[in-house]
Motif scaffolding. Structure first.
Motif, mmCIF file in Angstrom:
data_model
loop_
_atom_site.group_PDB
_atom_site.id
_atom_site.type_symbol
_atom_site.label_atom_id
_atom_site.label_comp_id
_atom_site.label_asym_id
_atom_site.label_seq_id
_atom_site.Cartn_x
_atom_site.Cartn_y
_atom_site.Cartn_z
ATOM 1 N N GLU A 58 0.834 -1.216 0.000
ATOM 2 C CA GLU A 58 0.000 0.000 0.000
ATOM 3 C C GLU A 58 0.862 1.256 0.000
ATOM 4 O OE1 GLU A 58 -3.031 2.121 3.154
ATOM 5 O OE2 GLU A 58 -2.869 -0.060 3.182
ATOM 6 N N GLU A 59 1.921 1.240 0.813
ATOM 7 C CA GLU A 59 2.831 2.385 0.869
ATOM 8 C C GLU A 59 3.524 2.582 -0.483
ATOM 9 O OE1 GLU A 59 3.456 4.656 2.998
ATOM 10 O OE2 GLU A 59 2.588 3.954 4.874
ATOM 11 N N ARG B 256 9.684 11.367 -1.183
ATOM 12 C CA ARG B 256 8.974 10.269 -1.842
ATOM 13 C C ARG B 256 9.929 9.199 -2.374
ATOM 14 N NH1 ARG B 256 5.367 7.261 -1.213
ATOM 15 N NH2 ARG B 256 4.858 5.965 -2.978
ATOM 16 N N GLN C 43 2.435 1.802 -3.442
ATOM 17 C CA GLN C 43 1.524 2.287 -4.472
ATOM 18 C C GLN C 43 1.004 3.685 -4.178
ATOM 19 O OE1 GLN C 43 -1.431 -0.791 -4.489
ATOM 20 N NE2 GLN C 43 -0.193 -2.186 -5.737
ATOM 21 N N SER C 44 1.113 4.088 -2.905
ATOM 22 C CA SER C 44 0.571 5.391 -2.511
ATOM 23 C C SER C 44 1.388 6.514 -3.129
ATOM 24 C CB SER C 44 0.590 5.523 -0.990
ATOM 25 O OG SER C 44 0.259 6.834 -0.614
ATOM 26 N N GLU C 45 0.699 7.572 -3.538
ATOM 27 C CA GLU C 45 1.388 8.700 -4.150
ATOM 28 C C GLU C 45 1.483 9.888 -3.203
ATOM 29 O OE1 GLU C 45 2.902 8.709 -6.994
ATOM 30 O OE2 GLU C 45 2.317 6.652 -7.412
ATOM 31 N N ARG C 46 0.856 9.747 -2.014
ATOM 32 C CA ARG C 46 0.841 10.915 -1.142
ATOM 33 C C ARG C 46 2.190 11.084 -0.450
ATOM 34 N NH1 ARG C 46 -1.385 6.841 1.821
ATOM 35 N NH2 ARG C 46 -0.699 6.643 3.982
#
Length: 991
Positions: A493-494, A507, A496-499
């Motif tokens: 999840e991390e 990032r 794939q996350s873009e935030r």
């Protein structure tokens, strides 16, 4: 005559009659000496009656003149080895020796003979000697009393050990036997220089210790002696006493120790609290552990005191309060003592931890400072690690389990503390807690995973992030379901996350940490099946999406995949799953990218960058090296046809826009040709017993590509792949034909034309492949390289090529990928070629001499140092000349070669000290930082030469080393400080 049966021994005695009965003791001595020498060679041929007469004769001679006694003893030694010795004679001989011979007045050799006689009889006539009772022990005590020679002591100590081990009667002479041996304790023997006997101090120490620790009957005499020697000012005496005490505890019981426990504990405590020696501290802790273990083993009767409880009570009383002191001065010594005692048995562990753990938890809460908390948690960690020794323990028995909630609270609080050092200890404690069977509940385990994820991804310090990943990797095999069900989805999840979260790493860094964490946790096959698809999906995303230009991101994924591959290698199921999942996927993505480059050249081509392809090579190699031959054969039947025939059917998503033809000509196929790097990674990592389909055709294609391709990366990769296959190819006509084809390609290519560099690269790799396997053609190819050193254009590259020949290659031609690497190939190469290098150097023109020096320094740099030392007198003048070369690579290589030689061959190097000092000091001003550092290290190493050779240069060197102290580079200044400091101390007392 006695040997061949023409004479009997009794006839020899009769023939010697005039000598044996002569009134001159010297003449009698010579007669007995001759008879004894005959017996030493012929004792196995004697008859029982002959032995009887000879024993009586020799016993009688023991009363003779002292000049005769040595020869008499030699005769008795021969008779003591006779198998036909009649019962009672052994006892008779020993009684005669004990009564008639004052052993300690004899010379060393004669005393050794007496010990040999006793040893022989103890080995063959044990029951007879035991019949003597304590008289035998007393007689031996008289023989040994006053012995000083180390050769004899080793034999005497062995006799004492046999007396005790074989249950000879000591009678009332226990104390006397102890005194006659313990007077040598502690051993202070120092062997003389060039001692031909080779007896070391350690030999005597161990032999005497085996005597002193062989029986509990010595305890009442030995323990006071050990306590006395522990208080000695000599460290060697302390160490010997502590090691002997540890050895004694293996055979003592409560009865032997009871009286001396307070004094022993007092001495051990004092040493640990006060000593500055780590060795003494370690031996004290080992002795305390042994004492605690000894008391734990003792069987208790209802009417006896439990000495373990009272002993541990004394330790707790003296150490517990130090754990609460605000200044924490004696915290660590106290903790070490408590842990040493607690680690001896489960009973001791419970007794200590029941008192100490609540106190430590209380102190952790009381102390707000991170440094103090770290110290307390490290102590707690020490006790938790001891708990691992006993596996699963019921809660009502274990203080650790009864304090589960408090321990978890302390550890979890450490993980969220701002102090990195406290976090690191917390991670270690968390790992230990999680490894304790049944300690953590399912909810605790989920909390553990949450903490590890947080530290791994968002820890502000790289140290704590790496430690969290390592902890996850070590715990994942214990709790595979928890990590695959809880940690892997979170990381996915991390990823794939873009935030971007405020306060988190940037990032790119977060993405890299996610990739590293996914790899670290992949230590169980079930988890590998979860993480590998995630990593491959991310690789596809990077290739296809807007981030495709991020080469570093692609490299990071490959590095994570490589780590997973290495972790899978020892598990056959996981290894095959990884191989059949990852290798086709990587090949498919690379082929897709290469075809897009061929048909749509404007699209991003990050996957085809050298850096990315180089990162994919170890992934495919690690996925292949540990395959079974059957599975490897299955895989190779797909991969080789892919490259030779464009057979893409086994690849996932195999709808490609054009044909895959990496060995065909044409500029538009350049991208496809680069993928030969992946072919190399695969075929060069296969086990040697796996047949490669169409191997001859493949070799010809690789050979052609290595010589004709304009791209250096592709040409080099093709040459390495060709060399890797040639190295493993079975000897025979096919190999000879392929090698001849290669030679026919190389020689014209080297002569002239635009592709001389490609031809040289091929020559170097093929030469290395053949040198490793001792192929006869290797000498011819090496001679070709030696000739090329005089080439003004290729010479420098050839010289650097000698490093390639000698060094370990990371991707092909090493043992890890099943290459044929013979032992000592470097020594053989040195023997065959260094004389030619030296000869070539002397005959070369001034413009190419540096090439020979560079080649020589590369060869010497990779040679085992013991081999180099033997050749040093011949080669040192050349090495010194190499330091004057203007080529910085030559300088650096030569300096790195000379530095260890200064330490290993100081006598030879000291003959050239004037030149060495001048050269090293000159190079400390080199414009190249690496050369300056290497020169300073050599100047530092010079101080290992004999002081008399160095003192005339001391002032000059100290003045010269003042300049690099102001160097603009910190690493140079650091080396200058170390070197100058050693030169300042040169000749000081105690140096």
């Amino acid at each position: 005559g006695v040997k061949n049966g023409s004479w009997s021994v009794l006839q020899v005695v009769e023939a010697l009659g005039s000598c044996l009965e002569n009134t001159d003791p010297r003449t009698r001595g010579r007669g007995i000496q001759l008879l004894s020498q005959v017996l030493l060679q012929c004792y196995s041929l004697l008859q029982e009656k002959e032995v009887l007469h000879l024993v009586l004769f020799y016993e009688n001679r023991l009363q003779d003149h002292h000049l005769v006694i040595p020869s008499v003893l030699q005769g008795l030694r021969a008779l003591s080895m006779c198998e036909v010795l009649a019962p009672g004679l052994a006892v008779s001989v020993l009684k005669a020796i004990f009564q008639e011979v004052h052993v300690q007045s004899l010379l060393q050799l004669d005393r050794h003979t007496v010990y040999s006689i006793i040893t022989n009889f103890m080995g063959t006539r044990e029951e007879e000697l035991k019949g003597l009772g304590a008289d035998f022990t007393f007689g031996f005590i008289q023989v040994m009393d006053g012995e000083k020679d180390p050769r004899n002591l080793l034999v005497a100590f062995q006799i004492v050990r046999d007396l005790i081990a074989k249950n000879y009667s000591l009678g009332p002479f226990v104390e006397e036997l102890f005194e006659v041996t313990s007077c040598y304790f502690p051993i202070d023997f120092s062997p003389p220089p060039n001692d031909p006997h080779g007896i070391q101090r350690e030999d005597l120490i161990l032999s005497l210790r085996a005597v002193l620790a062989s029986t509990s009957q010595f305890a009442e005499f030995l323990l006071p002696l050990l306590i006395e020697k522990m208080d000695s000012d000599l460290q060697s005496a302390k160490l010997d006493s502590l090691q002997t005490l540890t050895a004694c505890c293996a055979i003592y019981g409560q009865k032997e120790l009871q009286e001396f426990l307070p004094s022993l504990w007092s001495s051990l405590r004092r040493e640990v609290f006060q000593t500055a020696s780590e060795k003494v501290e370690a031996e004290c802790l080992a002795a305390l552990h042994a004492l605690s273990a000894c008391l734990s083993r003792s069987v208790l009767r209802s009417d006896t005191e439990d000495l373990l409880d009272s002993f541990l009570g004394s330790i707790l009383q003296d150490c517990r309060h130090h754990l609460c002191e605000p200044d924490m001065k004696l915290v660590w010594p106290s903790a070490k003592l408590l842990q040493a005692a607690a680690g001896a048995s489960l009973r001791a562990y419970h007794c200590v931890t029941r008192s100490v753990l609540p106190l430590l938890l209380e102190q952790y809460t009381k102390h707000p400072q991170s440094s103090q908390r770290r110290t307390i948690l490290e102590m707690l960690l020490g006790f938790l690690e001891l708990h691992q020794k006993w596996g699963h323990v019921h809660e009502d028995e274990s203080p650790v389990l009864s304090l589960r909630a408090s321990v978890c609270s302390v550890v979890f609080s450490a993980l969220t503390d701002p102090s990195v050092q406290l976090q690191l200890v917390g991670i270690r404690a968390l790992t230990v807690l999680s490894s304790l069977q049944g300690f953590l509940s399912p909810s605790d385990l989920e909390l553990v995973v949450d903490h590890l994820i947080c530290l791994a991804l968002r820890g502000e310090d790289a140290q704590s992030s790496e430690a969290a990943m390592e902890a996850a990797g070590s715990l994942a095999p214990i709790y595979p379901k928890v990590f695959s069900g809880h940690m892997v989805p979170r990381l996915e999840e991390e990823l794939q996350s873009e935030r971007e979260e405020e306060g988190s790493p940037d990032r790119c860094s977060l993405r890299q940490r996610c990739l590293q964490a996914l790899a670290a946790v992949s230590t169980h096959t079930s988890i590998v099946r979860e993480t590998v698809p995630v990593l491959l999906q991310h690789l596809r995303k990077v290739q296809k999406g807007s981030e495709a230009a991020n080469v570093q991101d692609l490299v990071s994924v490959c590095q994570s995949l490589h780590r997973v591959a290495l972790q899978c290698q020892q598990d056959a199921e996981g290894c095959w799953y990884y191989h059949q999942t990852v290798v086709p996927c990587l090949l498919a993505m690379a082929v897709q990218a290469a075809m897009q480059e061929s048909t749509q050249p404007l699209l991003c081509k990050a996957l085809l960058e050298e850096e990315v392809l180089a990162a994919m090579v170890p992934v495919i190699s690690a996925a292949t090296t540990h395959l079974s031959p059957e599975l490897a054969a299955q895989s190779v039947s797909h991969v080789v046809p892919l490259f030779l025939d464009g057979e893409v059917s086994f690849l996932p998503q195999n709808s490609f826009p054009c044909l895959f033809q990496p060995f065909e000509d044409g500029e538009c196929l350049e991208a496809q040709r680069r993928l030969v790097a992946l072919l190399m990674a695969f075929v060069c990592s296969l086990p040697r017993n796996v047949a490669i389909p169409q191997q001859e055709r493949l070799l010809r294609e690789l050979l052609a590509l290595s010589c004709s391709c304009n791209c250096p990366f592709t040409a080099t990769t093709a040459a390495k792949c060709f060399a890797g296959l040639v190295n493993k190819h079975p000897a025979g006509q096919q190999l000879d034909e392929i090698l001849q084809l290669a030679v026919n390609r190389v020689e014209p290519g080297l002569a002239e034309g635009p592709r001389r560099t490609q031809a040289l690269t091929l020559l170097l790799w093929v030469t290395k492949a053949l040198v490793l396997r001792y192929h006869p053609l290797s000498s011819r190819l090496t001679d070709k390289l030696l000739t090329l050193l005089s080439d003004t254009e290729l010479g420098p590259a050839v010289a650097d090529g000698f490093s390639l020949l000698m060094a370990e290659s990371p991707d092909v031609l090493h043992r890890g990928c099943h290459a044929d690497v013979r032992i000592m190939f470097r020594q053989r190469f040195f023997t065959d070629n260094v004389p030619k290098l030296v000869q070539g150097f002397h005959g070369a023109g001034p413009d190419v001499k540096a090439n020979y020096l560079k080649g020589l320094s590369h060869v010497l740099n990779h040679l085992p140092k013991p081999v180099l030392v033997t050749e040093l007198p011949t080669l040192l003048p050349l090495l010194l000349e190499a330091l004057s070369c203007s080529d910085r690579v030559v300088q650096l290589s030569t300096l790195s070669c000379l530095q260890p030689l200064l330490l290993e061959a100081p006598q030879i190097m000291s003959l050239h000290v004037d030149t060495l000092v001048t050269k090293f000091l000159s190079l400390t001003s080199s414009p190249t930082m690496a050369v300056r550092i290497a020169a300073l290290r050599c100047a530092h190493a010079l101080t290992s030469l004999p002081i008399t050779a160095l003192l005339p240069y001391k002032a000059r060197v100290i003045r010269a080393l003042a300049k690099p102290l102001d160097d603009k580079k910190r690493l140079v200044r650091k080396e200058a400080v170390a070197a100058r400091g050693e030169w300042f101390l040169l000749g000081s007392p105690g140096r």
